[in-house]
Design an enzyme around this catalytic site. Structure first.
Site, PDB file in Angstrom:
ATOM      1  N   GLY A 186       0.840  -1.184   0.000  1.00 60.10           N
ATOM      2  CA  GLY A 186       0.000   0.000   0.000  1.00 60.10           C
ATOM      3  C   GLY A 186       0.876   1.235   0.000  1.00 60.10           C
ATOM      4  O   GLY A 186       2.062   1.184   0.346  1.00 60.10           O
ATOM      5  N   TYR A 187       0.289   2.354  -0.372  1.00 59.32           N
ATOM      6  CA  TYR A 187       1.043   3.594  -0.515  1.00 59.32           C
ATOM      7  C   TYR A 187       0.609   4.618   0.514  1.00 59.32           C
ATOM      8  O   TYR A 187      -0.578   4.881   0.684  1.00 59.32           O
ATOM      9  CB  TYR A 187       0.875   4.141  -1.940  1.00 59.32           C
ATOM     10  CG  TYR A 187       1.616   3.278  -2.928  1.00 59.32           C
ATOM     11  CD1 TYR A 187       2.920   3.578  -3.288  1.00 59.32           C
ATOM     12  CD2 TYR A 187       1.042   2.123  -3.436  1.00 59.32           C
ATOM     13  CE1 TYR A 187       3.628   2.755  -4.148  1.00 59.32           C
ATOM     14  CE2 TYR A 187       1.732   1.299  -4.295  1.00 59.32           C
ATOM     15  CZ  TYR A 187       3.027   1.619  -4.646  1.00 59.32           C
ATOM     16  OH  TYR A 187       3.721   0.800  -5.483  1.00 59.32           O
TER      17      TYR A 187
END
Length: 158
Positions: free
Chosen positions: A30-31
């Site tokens: 995830g970012y």
């Protein structure tokens, strides 16, 4: 945390490669931040986890500055829980060795299902890549095929 230079070419997989796979493992990432200038990613890969920062060099997606630090897997899970669940990128990575190259073939899952990309890390951005029958169109400089872009604009919505 040391800075490295990542040189990576990326291709759409257009053929059968699975008989050449030497190893496979699942990845979820995830970012925490995405912009044209930098991305900050949390990744769990098997029983290991890291925080990764990537920054294009002169606007190139082939050549980027990269910082990576290993973190505790429970910390990574906690950080991933702060990411939008619909924006997590999940994939199975297959390792293929051909000549002196290590090719990472990512078979995406979830909203990016049906997308299969091959990444080849190189020492020189102009290095020769041999003709490999199952490598299709090169998409190294196409932002749509970056994992960061796929997290916000899944393949299934194209």
């Amino acid at each position: 945390m040391a800075k490295t230079i990542e040189i990576e070419r990326k291709f759409i997989v257009d053929g059968e490669y699975k008989d050449k796979v030497s190893n496979s493992y699942d990845i979820i990432q995830g970012y925490l931040h995405i912009s044209t200038d930098i991305s900050i990613r949390i990744r769990i890969c098997g029983d290991k986890a890291n925080i990764n920062i990537k920054k294009p060099i002169n606007g190139s997606l082939i050549e980027r500055e990269e910082w990576e630090i290993n973190i505790d897997i429970n910390d990574a899970k906690s950080l991933l829980s702060a990411c939008d669940k619909d924006k997590l990128v999940e994939k199975t990575r297959h390792i293929v060795k051909i000549q002196n190259l290590i090719i990472e073939v990512d078979e995406f899952k979830g909203l990016n299902k049906d997308l299969v990309l091959a990444e080849i890390e190189l020492d020189d951005k102009n290095a020769h890549i041999p003709n490999i029958s199952w490598l299709g169109k090169e998409v190294s400089e196409d932002i749509k095929y970056t994992n960061a872009y796929l997290s916000e604009h899944p393949f299934s919505t194209w």
